[in-house]
Design an enzyme around this catalytic site. Structure first.
Site, PDB file in Angstrom:
ATOM      1  N   LYS A  27      -6.857   3.635  -2.856  1.00  0.00           N
ATOM      2  CA  LYS A  27      -7.281   3.668  -1.575  1.00  0.00           C
ATOM      3  C   LYS A  27      -7.294   4.904  -0.865  1.00  0.00           C
ATOM      4  CE  LYS A  27      -5.183   2.282   2.971  1.00  0.00           C
ATOM      5  NZ  LYS A  27      -4.141   1.596   3.659  1.00  0.00           N
ATOM      6  N   LYS A  72     -10.322   0.641  -2.123  1.00  0.00           N
ATOM      7  CA  LYS A  72      -9.917   0.150  -0.687  1.00  0.00           C
ATOM      8  C   LYS A  72     -10.656   1.264   0.239  1.00  0.00           C
ATOM      9  CE  LYS A  72      -6.891  -1.105   2.616  1.00  0.00           C
ATOM     10  NZ  LYS A  72      -5.287  -1.749   3.057  1.00  0.00           N
ATOM     11  N   ASP A  82       0.854  -1.127   0.031  1.00  0.00           N
ATOM     12  CA  ASP A  82      -0.002   0.061  -0.109  1.00  0.00           C
ATOM     13  C   ASP A  82       0.985   1.129   0.309  1.00  0.00           C
ATOM     14  OD1 ASP A  82      -2.051  -1.665   0.318  1.00  0.00           O
ATOM     15  OD2 ASP A  82      -2.995  -0.460   1.721  1.00  0.00           O
TER      16      ASP A  82
END
Length: 223
Positions: free
Chosen positions: A154, A183, A92
């Site tokens: 995300k 996400k 991430d």
């Protein structure tokens, strides 16, 4: 939504800068107990978490360029490679927010592209900090994330103010059109919060309060 299905969609996360090894161990044992498929810990703890979790088939993820995104691409790439060597199987990364605000979109693209390449096919998500971007920037950066070949966009780290909102998840979902995952992370504290995000289009949830969420009780954690 059934609890078992929700558990499959949650990345259980512990990124507190003051988490001790004992706290990380407890966290990992909770992941085993509750059946979370992926956990995220700071890079220094990736080898330790991997040792505990790999026998149980639980993946370890690492944040890259955390939590401001302003590291150089070279640093992010090396951080990615090191995390993978240590056992991480999901990445991430935080987008370069300064480059976004400067409208240096090619630099943003190159930053993401380099990390995606360094990840070598492993799942890569790009954190864009939705609360710090305007609508046009959210659209632009999501398009860049898709073009650069990342697997997810995300919402947030949870460390820089704001977090996931239903409106932002709907926007990112509409932009991505299923080409990449979305996400939702930052400020998701209850079972109801998580379900709302999924109904809005989230395909993954990031939460440090994951145990509280699936037990349907409020969590104080934001990160």
């Amino acid at each position: 939504m059934e609890k078992e299905k929700l558990i499959e969609l949650i990345d259980y996360t512990l990124l507190s800068p003051v988490a001790s090894k004992a706290v990380i161990k407890t966290f990992c044992l909770e992941a085993i107990t509750y059946g979370f498929r992926t956990v995220f810990v700071n890079p220094w703890y990736v080898p330790y978490a991997y040792t505990i979790l790999s026998p149980h088939g639980i993946k370890v993820g690492a944040p890259i360029g955390f939590s401001l995104g302003g590291a150089t691409t070279r640093v992010k790439v090396e951080e990615t490679k090191a995390a993978i060597e240590d056992g991480a199987s999901e990445i991430d990364m935080l987008v370069n927010l300064g480059a976004m605000k400067s409208r240096e979109f090619n630099a943003v693209y190159q930053d993401i592209d380099a990390v995606v390449r360094a990840a070598g096919g492993l799942t890569t998500k790009v954190i864009i900090e939705t609360s710090l971007l305007n609508q046009a920037e959210k659209r632009e950066v999501t398009e860049i994330v898709m073009t650069a070949g990342a697997d997810f966009v995300k919402t947030a780290t949870g460390f820089n103010g704001g977090g996931a909102t239903v409106e932002d998840i709907e926007l990112l979902s509409n932009i991505s059109q299923g080409k990449i995952g979305v996400k939702a992370a930052g400020g998701i504290k209850t079972y109801e919060d998580a379900v709302k995000m999924i109904e809005a289009g989230a395909t993954r949830i990031g939460a440090s309060g994951a145990v509280a969420i699936i037990q349907n009780r409020k969590s104080k954690a934001d990160y």
